[in-house]
Design a protein around this motif. Structure first.
Motif, PDB file in Angstrom:
ATOM      1  N   ASP A 144      -5.051  -3.200 -11.009  1.00  0.00           N
ATOM      2  CA  ASP A 144      -5.896  -2.755  -9.902  1.00  0.00           C
ATOM      3  C   ASP A 144      -5.270  -3.173  -8.579  1.00  0.00           C
ATOM      4  O   ASP A 144      -4.877  -4.336  -8.410  1.00  0.00           O
ATOM      5  CB  ASP A 144      -7.306  -3.349 -10.013  1.00  0.00           C
ATOM      6  CG  ASP A 144      -8.166  -2.596 -11.018  1.00  0.00           C
ATOM      7  OD1 ASP A 144      -7.726  -1.537 -11.516  1.00  0.00           O
ATOM      8  OD2 ASP A 144      -9.279  -3.074 -11.319  1.00  0.00           O
TER       9      ASP A 144
ATOM     10  N   ALA B 190      -0.181   2.651  -3.420  1.00  0.00           N
ATOM     11  CA  ALA B 190      -1.384   3.462  -3.171  1.00  0.00           C
ATOM     12  C   ALA B 190      -1.235   4.237  -1.867  1.00  0.00           C
ATOM     13  O   ALA B 190      -2.054   4.096  -0.953  1.00  0.00           O
ATOM     14  CB  ALA B 190      -2.621   2.572  -3.137  1.00  0.00           C
TER      15      ALA B 190
ATOM     16  N   PRO C 217      -5.652  -1.682  -1.620  1.00  0.00           N
ATOM     17  CA  PRO C 217      -4.709  -1.365  -0.547  1.00  0.00           C
ATOM     18  C   PRO C 217      -5.263  -1.746   0.818  1.00  0.00           C
ATOM     19  O   PRO C 217      -6.425  -2.161   0.949  1.00  0.00           O
ATOM     20  CB  PRO C 217      -4.558   0.155  -0.670  1.00  0.00           C
ATOM     21  CG  PRO C 217      -5.882   0.604  -1.205  1.00  0.00           C
ATOM     22  CD  PRO C 217      -6.371  -0.503  -2.114  1.00  0.00           C
TER      23      PRO C 217
ATOM     24  N   ASP D 181      -1.827   7.191  -0.977  1.00  0.00           N
ATOM     25  CA  ASP D 181      -2.863   8.163  -0.629  1.00  0.00           C
ATOM     26  C   ASP D 181      -4.217   7.522  -0.324  1.00  0.00           C
ATOM     27  O   ASP D 181      -5.197   8.236  -0.052  1.00  0.00           O
ATOM     28  CB  ASP D 181      -3.025   9.184  -1.760  1.00  0.00           C
ATOM     29  CG  ASP D 181      -1.759   9.987  -1.998  1.00  0.00           C
ATOM     30  OD1 ASP D 181      -1.050  10.266  -1.018  1.00  0.00           O
ATOM     31  OD2 ASP D 181      -1.466  10.313  -3.169  1.00  0.00           O
ATOM     32  N   ALA D 182      -4.272   6.210  -0.382  1.00  0.00           N
ATOM     33  CA  ALA D 182      -5.551   5.520  -0.170  1.00  0.00           C
ATOM     34  C   ALA D 182      -6.055   5.718   1.252  1.00  0.00           C
ATOM     35  O   ALA D 182      -5.287   5.694   2.207  1.00  0.00           O
ATOM     36  CB  ALA D 182      -5.385   4.031  -0.457  1.00  0.00           C
TER      37      ALA D 182
ATOM     38  N   GLY E 228      -9.882   0.608   1.665  1.00  0.00           N
ATOM     39  CA  GLY E 228      -9.351  -0.513   0.907  1.00  0.00           C
ATOM     40  C   GLY E 228      -9.849  -1.841   1.423  1.00  0.00           C
ATOM     41  O   GLY E 228     -11.060  -2.075   1.535  1.00  0.00           O
TER      42      GLY E 228
ATOM     43  N   THR F 194       0.839  -1.207   0.000  1.00  0.00           N
ATOM     44  CA  THR F 194       0.000   0.000   0.000  1.00  0.00           C
ATOM     45  C   THR F 194       0.869   1.249   0.000  1.00  0.00           C
ATOM     46  O   THR F 194       0.610   2.202  -0.748  1.00  0.00           O
ATOM     47  CB  THR F 194      -0.924   0.000   1.233  1.00  0.00           C
ATOM     48  OG1 THR F 194      -1.805  -1.129   1.160  1.00  0.00           O
ATOM     49  CG2 THR F 194      -1.743   1.284   1.300  1.00  0.00           C
TER      50      THR F 194
ATOM     51  N   VAL G 152     -10.587  -0.005  -5.285  1.00  0.00           N
ATOM     52  CA  VAL G 152      -9.269  -0.267  -5.856  1.00  0.00           C
ATOM     53  C   VAL G 152      -8.641   1.024  -6.389  1.00  0.00           C
ATOM     54  O   VAL G 152      -9.327   1.984  -6.734  1.00  0.00           O
ATOM     55  CB  VAL G 152      -9.327  -1.315  -6.989  1.00  0.00           C
ATOM     56  CG1 VAL G 152      -9.864  -2.627  -6.478  1.00  0.00           C
ATOM     57  CG2 VAL G 152     -10.145  -0.809  -8.169  1.00  0.00           C
ATOM     58  N   THR G 153      -7.326   1.007  -6.421  1.00  0.00           N
ATOM     59  CA  THR G 153      -6.542   2.072  -7.048  1.00  0.00           C
ATOM     60  C   THR G 153      -5.945   1.503  -8.328  1.00  0.00           C
ATOM     61  O   THR G 153      -5.309   0.449  -8.301  1.00  0.00           O
ATOM     62  CB  THR G 153      -5.401   2.539  -6.117  1.00  0.00           C
ATOM     63  OG1 THR G 153      -5.957   3.103  -4.934  1.00  0.00           O
ATOM     64  CG2 THR G 153      -4.508   3.567  -6.805  1.00  0.00           C
ATOM     65  N   LYS G 154      -6.152   2.168  -9.453  1.00  0.00           N
ATOM     66  CA  LYS G 154      -5.639   1.670 -10.726  1.00  0.00           C
ATOM     67  C   LYS G 154      -4.287   2.298 -11.017  1.00  0.00           C
ATOM     68  O   LYS G 154      -4.139   3.524 -10.994  1.00  0.00           O
ATOM     69  CB  LYS G 154      -6.619   1.969 -11.872  1.00  0.00           C
ATOM     70  CG  LYS G 154      -6.230   1.315 -13.197  1.00  0.00           C
ATOM     71  CD  LYS G 154      -7.302   1.500 -14.242  1.00  0.00           C
ATOM     72  CE  LYS G 154      -8.548   0.701 -13.939  1.00  0.00           C
ATOM     73  NZ  LYS G 154      -8.325  -0.763 -14.045  1.00  0.00           N
ATOM     74  N   MET G 155      -3.305   1.476 -11.319  1.00  0.00           N
ATOM     75  CA  MET G 155      -1.983   1.966 -11.678  1.00  0.00           C
ATOM     76  C   MET G 155      -2.032   2.526 -13.090  1.00  0.00           C
ATOM     77  O   MET G 155      -2.471   1.829 -14.026  1.00  0.00           O
ATOM     78  CB  MET G 155      -0.959   0.836 -11.589  1.00  0.00           C
ATOM     79  CG  MET G 155      -0.827   0.227 -10.200  1.00  0.00           C
ATOM     80  SD  MET G 155      -0.333   1.451  -8.948  1.00  0.00           S
ATOM     81  CE  MET G 155       1.335   1.825  -9.489  1.00  0.00           C
TER      82      MET G 155
END
Length: 232
Positions: A115, A85, A118, A87-88, A91, A81, A106-109
């Motif tokens: 995906d 990610a 985190p 800044d998440a 999660g 994480t 999800v956070t997408k790269m």
């Protein structure tokens, strides 16, 4: 350069080629029995499982376009994480409460399209192992299996905490990461004995952080032409 996306920046490196070999073995198991959820573990911390897990997941989506999710289930250190990610604010924990929110959490790269689910916690949880082995985790992975072709899960080290014993029943195959020249053979054997229930599902063991000069010495018998395929 982001180390967790090294396979994108060095597609012809020895490191990337070894992960391609691992991916090929995973593909074979998927064709054979539908294996989809891959757990990445190590004996002890700092063997590089975060780097291996992230690059393996990145390689899967980059090479085939397969829908791929990586989950940070090492709720103790949460290095994945922090690197992918940072800044998440939500999660894994929130997804356990409501699996239907998975795609929103999800956070997408941006480069690979990978995906990332985190683990956005400020402190460790005393009941982490129970969460990983809970019916809620089972339901989350049911939802993930429907949405993705591959799910890569980073799990806390075998010898540090009990987490792998709790989550193993939801994992199809395992990748075992061993730090080259540092982790003793006896410790690896002890870890595999400690987590005996996963041994039959270990698809590959990755020797991480290999010393290039030592590798060249060991492979000298193959001749200089052997290395023409790699960009170190």
């Amino acid at each position: 350069m982001l180390l967790e996306e090294f396979v994108l920046d060095a597609p012809f490196s020895r490191f990337t080629e070894e992960l391609r070999n691992l991916k090929a073995m995973i593909n074979t198991t998927q064709l054979g029995d539908g294996a989809k959820v891959i757990g990445v573990v190590s004996s002890v911390p700092k063997e590089g499982k975060t780097t291996i897990a992230a690059n393996l997941a990145t390689l899967i989506i980059a090479s085939s376009g397969a829908r791929t999710l990586i989950i940070d289930s090492d709720v103790h250190l949460r290095l994945l994480t922090a690197r992918l990610a940072p800044d998440a604010r939500e999660g894994l924990i929130e997804a356990l409460v409501d699996p239907s929110r998975l795609t929103a959490l999800v956070t997408k790269m941006p480069r690979s399209g990978l995906d990332v689910l985190p683990c956005a916690l400020s402190t460790r949880l005393p009941n982490a192992a129970e969460l990983l082995g809970s019916p809620e985790m089972e339901q989350l992975l049911v939802a993930a299996r429907k949405a993705y072709d591959y799910i890569v899960i980073e799990i806390a080290p075998v010898m540090s905490v009990v987490d792998v014993k709790m989550i193993e029943r939801f994992i199809d195959r395992f990748v075992f990461v061993v730090e080259w020249g540092q982790t003793k053979r006896s410790l690896v054997l002890e870890a595999l004995s400690e987590a005996e229930i996963i041994r039959e599902r270990v698809t590959g063991i990755v020797l991480n952080k290999a010393d290039p000069s030592s590798l060249r010495t060991m492979e000298a018998y193959k001749g200089d032409k052997f290395r023409d395929y790699y960009q170190e």
